[in-house]
Design a protein around this motif. Structure first.
Motif, PDB file in Angstrom:
ATOM      1  N   ASP A 161      -0.347  -4.976  15.201  1.00 27.39           N
ATOM      2  CA  ASP A 161       0.091  -3.640  14.789  1.00 27.39           C
ATOM      3  C   ASP A 161       1.443  -3.679  14.077  1.00 27.39           C
ATOM      4  O   ASP A 161       1.662  -2.932  13.117  1.00 27.39           O
ATOM      5  N   SER A 162       2.344  -4.561  14.515  1.00 32.52           N
ATOM      6  CA  SER A 162       3.645  -4.652  13.846  1.00 32.52           C
ATOM      7  C   SER A 162       3.500  -5.257  12.445  1.00 32.52           C
ATOM      8  O   SER A 162       4.199  -4.841  11.520  1.00 32.52           O
ATOM      9  N   LYS A 163       2.600  -6.219  12.279  1.00 29.38           N
ATOM     10  CA  LYS A 163       2.355  -6.788  10.949  1.00 29.38           C
ATOM     11  C   LYS A 163       1.747  -5.738  10.015  1.00 29.38           C
ATOM     12  O   LYS A 163       2.138  -5.622   8.856  1.00 29.38           O
ATOM     13  N   PHE A 164       0.800  -4.962  10.542  1.00 31.06           N
ATOM     14  CA  PHE A 164       0.173  -3.896   9.754  1.00 31.06           C
ATOM     15  C   PHE A 164       1.216  -2.862   9.331  1.00 31.06           C
ATOM     16  O   PHE A 164       1.263  -2.436   8.172  1.00 31.06           O
ATOM     17  N   ALA A 165       2.098  -2.478  10.268  1.00 32.27           N
ATOM     18  CA  ALA A 165       3.141  -1.500   9.967  1.00 32.27           C
ATOM     19  C   ALA A 165       4.130  -2.048   8.936  1.00 32.27           C
ATOM     20  O   ALA A 165       4.582  -1.314   8.047  1.00 32.27           O
ATOM     21  N   ALA A 166       4.463  -3.336   9.026  1.00 30.20           N
ATOM     22  CA  ALA A 166       5.396  -3.934   8.069  1.00 30.20           C
ATOM     23  C   ALA A 166       4.817  -3.941   6.658  1.00 30.20           C
ATOM     24  O   ALA A 166       5.533  -3.676   5.686  1.00 30.20           O
ATOM     25  N   ILE A 167       3.533  -4.237   6.536  1.00 31.95           N
ATOM     26  CA  ILE A 167       2.881  -4.235   5.224  1.00 31.95           C
ATOM     27  C   ILE A 167       2.870  -2.827   4.632  1.00 31.95           C
ATOM     28  O   ILE A 167       3.209  -2.618   3.461  1.00 31.95           O
ATOM     29  N   ARG A 168       2.506  -1.834   5.453  1.00 32.52           N
ATOM     30  CA  ARG A 168       2.478  -0.447   4.964  1.00 32.52           C
ATOM     31  C   ARG A 168       3.881   0.045   4.589  1.00 32.52           C
ATOM     32  O   ARG A 168       4.056   0.758   3.611  1.00 32.52           O
ATOM     33  N   GLU A 169       4.884  -0.339   5.377  1.00 31.44           N
ATOM     34  CA  GLU A 169       6.256   0.073   5.107  1.00 31.44           C
ATOM     35  C   GLU A 169       6.770  -0.532   3.799  1.00 31.44           C
ATOM     36  O   GLU A 169       7.402   0.157   2.991  1.00 31.44           O
ATOM     37  N   CYS A 170       6.473  -1.784   3.577  1.00 31.66           N
ATOM     38  CA  CYS A 170       6.898  -2.440   2.333  1.00 31.66           C
ATOM     39  C   CYS A 170       6.206  -1.808   1.123  1.00 31.66           C
ATOM     40  O   CYS A 170       6.823  -1.615   0.078  1.00 31.66           O
ATOM     41  N   TRP A 171       4.942  -1.471   1.278  1.00 31.60           N
ATOM     42  CA  TRP A 171       4.192  -0.802   0.204  1.00 31.60           C
ATOM     43  C   TRP A 171       4.788   0.590  -0.075  1.00 31.60           C
ATOM     44  O   TRP A 171       4.945   0.991  -1.226  1.00 31.60           O
ATOM     45  N   ALA A 172       5.133   1.323   0.996  1.00 30.38           N
ATOM     46  CA  ALA A 172       5.710   2.660   0.819  1.00 30.38           C
ATOM     47  C   ALA A 172       7.065   2.572   0.124  1.00 30.38           C
ATOM     48  O   ALA A 172       7.385   3.402  -0.735  1.00 30.38           O
ATOM     49  N   ARG A 173       7.901   1.566   0.501  1.00 35.91           N
ATOM     50  CA  ARG A 173       9.205   1.398  -0.153  1.00 35.91           C
ATOM     51  C   ARG A 173       9.038   1.093  -1.629  1.00 35.91           C
ATOM     52  O   ARG A 173       9.782   1.591  -2.470  1.00 35.91           O
ATOM     53  N   ALA A 174       8.050   0.270  -1.977  1.00 36.30           N
ATOM     54  CA  ALA A 174       7.819  -0.072  -3.376  1.00 36.30           C
ATOM     55  C   ALA A 174       7.313   1.136  -4.152  1.00 36.30           C
ATOM     56  O   ALA A 174       7.636   1.309  -5.331  1.00 36.30           O
ATOM     57  N   ALA A 175       6.525   1.990  -3.507  1.00 41.76           N
ATOM     58  CA  ALA A 175       6.016   3.196  -4.173  1.00 41.76           C
ATOM     59  C   ALA A 175       7.131   4.216  -4.417  1.00 41.76           C
ATOM     60  O   ALA A 175       7.113   4.936  -5.423  1.00 41.76           O
ATOM     61  N   ASP A 176       8.112   4.278  -3.501  1.00 39.87           N
ATOM     62  CA  ASP A 176       9.226   5.208  -3.664  1.00 39.87           C
ATOM     63  C   ASP A 176      10.204   4.772  -4.747  1.00 39.87           C
ATOM     64  O   ASP A 176      10.856   5.597  -5.360  1.00 39.87           O
ATOM     65  N   ALA A 177      10.286   3.455  -4.979  1.00 36.45           N
ATOM     66  CA  ALA A 177      11.259   2.943  -5.943  1.00 36.45           C
ATOM     67  C   ALA A 177      10.833   3.153  -7.386  1.00 36.45           C
ATOM     68  O   ALA A 177       9.838   3.553  -7.766  1.00 36.45           O
TER      69      ALA A 177
END
Length: 123
Positions: free
Chosen positions: A107-123
């Motif tokens: 679950d932490s790996k899944f959350a890290a992947i989604r968080e990194c994707w969200a940060r890239a989408a915001d930038a």
């Protein structure tokens, strides 16, 4: 299957059956080892997948969705992470899977992947 083919077919046909079953088993073993030994590197540009036999890069701009996929098997429930690309093609993320329910590490790996994707989408 190999034993059944050995007992029920003639000597000439027997080796074709055994060879076919062996090839099928080797292909499954290859896929399992390739997925299990793989790693995923998250960068600001995208994801880099590295497996035993292949390397692939997916930019964040090509990622449409990141999904958690659960499949029930005899040995338990297999959970893995898949990336859905803009074209609709789905890629399984190597090295991110579990056979346990409610696995905190997964679950932490899944959350890290989604968080990194969200940060890239915001930038």
């Amino acid at each position: 299957m190999g034993v059944a083919a050995w007992l029920t077919t003639s000597a000439v046909e027997r080796w074709w059956w055994i060879g076919g079953v062996a090839a099928f088993c080797l292909a499954n073993l290859f896929a399992m080892v390739n997925q299990g030994t793989g790693v995923t590197l998250l960068t600001s540009e995208g994801m880099e997948f590295r497996t035993l036999f292949r390397r692939r890069s997916v930019p964040w701009s090509e990622v449409a969705e990141i999904q958690k996929r659960c499949r029930t098997r005899r040995s338990g429930t297999l959970s893995e992470v898949r990336v859905v690309r803009v074209q609709g093609r789905k890629l399984t993320v190597p090295g991110v899977f579990t056979l346990r329910l409610h696995d905190r590490k997964f679950d932490s790996k899944f959350a890290a992947i989604r968080e990194c994707w969200a940060r890239a989408a915001d930038a």
